[in-house]
Design a protein around this motif. Sequence first.
Motif, mmCIF file in Angstrom:
data_model
loop_
_atom_site.group_PDB
_atom_site.id
_atom_site.type_symbol
_atom_site.label_atom_id
_atom_site.label_comp_id
_atom_site.label_asym_id
_atom_site.label_seq_id
_atom_site.Cartn_x
_atom_site.Cartn_y
_atom_site.Cartn_z
ATOM 1 N N VAL A 47 0.708 -1.186 -0.222
ATOM 2 C CA VAL A 47 -0.581 -0.062 0.227
ATOM 3 C C VAL A 47 0.915 1.859 0.016
ATOM 4 C CG1 VAL A 47 -1.369 0.750 1.499
ATOM 5 C CG2 VAL A 47 -2.420 -1.519 0.453
ATOM 6 N N HIS A 48 1.387 0.834 0.118
ATOM 7 C CA HIS A 48 2.806 2.280 0.558
ATOM 8 C C HIS A 48 3.407 2.404 -0.319
ATOM 9 C CE1 HIS A 48 6.149 4.795 2.213
ATOM 10 N NE2 HIS A 48 6.549 4.150 2.446
ATOM 11 N N TYR A 49 4.022 1.511 -1.082
ATOM 12 C CA TYR A 49 4.666 2.145 -2.325
ATOM 13 C C TYR A 49 3.800 2.735 -3.519
ATOM 14 C CZ TYR A 49 9.161 0.069 -0.316
ATOM 15 O OH TYR A 49 9.949 -0.570 0.202
ATOM 16 N N THR A 50 2.461 1.869 -3.444
ATOM 17 C CA THR A 50 1.522 2.116 -4.525
ATOM 18 C C THR A 50 1.565 3.388 -4.122
ATOM 19 O OG1 THR A 50 0.883 -0.978 -4.275
ATOM 20 C CG2 THR A 50 -0.737 1.209 -5.167
ATOM 21 N N LEU A 51 1.024 4.128 -3.223
ATOM 22 C CA LEU A 51 0.240 4.723 -2.620
ATOM 23 C C LEU A 51 1.378 6.454 -3.251
ATOM 24 C CD1 LEU A 51 -1.140 5.341 0.959
ATOM 25 C CD2 LEU A 51 -2.426 5.032 -1.863
ATOM 26 N N LEU A 52 2.684 5.594 -3.349
ATOM 27 C CA LEU A 52 3.666 6.885 -3.954
ATOM 28 C C LEU A 52 4.207 6.545 -5.238
ATOM 29 C CD1 LEU A 52 6.488 6.381 -0.945
ATOM 30 C CD2 LEU A 52 5.505 7.901 -1.171
ATOM 31 N N SER A 53 3.627 5.609 -5.472
ATOM 32 C CA SER A 53 3.559 5.733 -7.489
ATOM 33 C C SER A 53 4.929 4.669 -7.126
ATOM 34 C CB SER A 53 3.628 6.855 -8.327
ATOM 35 O OG SER A 53 2.303 6.617 -7.649
ATOM 36 N N ALA A 54 5.461 4.019 -6.526
ATOM 37 C CA ALA A 54 6.820 2.734 -6.446
ATOM 38 C C ALA A 54 6.496 2.271 -7.039
ATOM 39 C CB ALA A 54 7.318 3.305 -5.002
ATOM 40 N N LEU A 55 6.317 1.741 -8.447
ATOM 41 C CA LEU A 55 5.271 0.570 -8.801
ATOM 42 C C LEU A 55 6.201 -0.716 -8.773
ATOM 43 C CD1 LEU A 55 2.747 1.491 -11.784
ATOM 44 C CD2 LEU A 55 2.298 1.904 -9.248
ATOM 45 N N ALA A 56 7.649 -0.359 -8.841
ATOM 46 C CA ALA A 56 8.407 -2.091 -7.982
ATOM 47 C C ALA A 56 8.910 -2.547 -7.159
ATOM 48 C CB ALA A 56 9.773 -0.873 -9.026
ATOM 49 N N GLY A 57 8.335 -1.470 -6.691
ATOM 50 C CA GLY A 57 8.901 -1.610 -4.997
ATOM 51 C C GLY A 57 7.007 -2.395 -4.414
ATOM 52 N N ALA A 58 6.324 -2.455 -5.421
ATOM 53 C CA ALA A 58 4.865 -2.615 -4.636
ATOM 54 C C ALA A 58 5.194 -3.964 -5.206
ATOM 55 C CB ALA A 58 3.707 -2.020 -5.991
ATOM 56 N N ALA A 59 5.806 -4.288 -6.843
ATOM 57 C CA ALA A 59 5.498 -5.456 -7.250
ATOM 58 C C ALA A 59 6.777 -6.230 -6.740
ATOM 59 C CB ALA A 59 6.451 -5.457 -8.906
ATOM 60 N N MET A 60 7.292 -6.226 -6.179
ATOM 61 C CA MET A 60 8.067 -6.902 -5.526
ATOM 62 C C MET A 60 7.699 -7.450 -4.370
ATOM 63 S SD MET A 60 10.910 -7.494 -7.235
ATOM 64 C CE MET A 60 11.250 -8.941 -5.364
ATOM 65 N N SER A 61 7.065 -6.874 -3.214
ATOM 66 C CA SER A 61 6.219 -6.934 -2.021
ATOM 67 C C SER A 61 5.240 -7.561 -2.455
ATOM 68 C CB SER A 61 5.338 -5.504 -1.795
ATOM 69 O OG SER A 61 5.707 -4.423 -1.448
ATOM 70 N N VAL A 62 4.448 -8.087 -3.668
ATOM 71 C CA VAL A 62 3.620 -9.194 -4.604
ATOM 72 C C VAL A 62 4.364 -10.195 -4.661
ATOM 73 C CG1 VAL A 62 2.105 -9.813 -5.804
ATOM 74 C CG2 VAL A 62 2.288 -7.281 -5.389
ATOM 75 N N VAL A 63 5.576 -10.580 -4.951
ATOM 76 C CA VAL A 63 6.526 -11.523 -4.796
ATOM 77 C C VAL A 63 6.409 -11.939 -4.203
ATOM 78 C CG1 VAL A 63 8.850 -12.218 -6.370
ATOM 79 C CG2 VAL A 63 6.931 -10.789 -7.493
ATOM 80 N N THR A 64 7.492 -11.154 -3.003
ATOM 81 C CA THR A 64 7.069 -12.171 -1.981
ATOM 82 C C THR A 64 6.812 -12.290 -0.936
ATOM 83 O OG1 THR A 64 9.129 -10.028 -1.825
ATOM 84 C CG2 THR A 64 9.294 -11.307 0.558
ATOM 85 N N LEU A 65 4.990 -12.279 -1.009
ATOM 86 C CA LEU A 65 4.314 -12.463 -0.689
ATOM 87 C C LEU A 65 3.966 -13.601 -1.144
ATOM 88 C CD1 LEU A 65 1.522 -9.153 -0.240
ATOM 89 C CD2 LEU A 65 2.271 -11.043 1.663
ATOM 90 N N GLY A 66 3.983 -14.099 -2.302
ATOM 91 C CA GLY A 66 3.850 -15.076 -3.270
ATOM 92 C C GLY A 66 4.815 -16.461 -2.494
#
Length: 100
Positions: A47-66
Amino acid sequence: MFSFLENFWLIQAIGAIALILLVLAWNARTRRKILLLQSVSLMFFFVHYTLLSALAGAAMSVVTLGRNFVLLQKEGNNWASHSAWFYFFISTAIASLVFF
């Protein structure tokens, strides 16, 4: 519309909560608690990265969640113990970083 400057401190508070949860995960005693706390932390980081428009960080969060989901399933399921997961998550992380 959501304005970054108007909600700067809210976004930073979400990131601070994520960081606190990540630090608490280091102090957890069992592997399961570590992975669960880290997963909750990653949700806040997403959520933090998405609100900051840091999509690479948000994507890595999703990969790590998986990855955490698969590791949590490793104790009771044979499918989660397969060595191909290691290569899958490495290639997914590289692909998402190249994409973003």
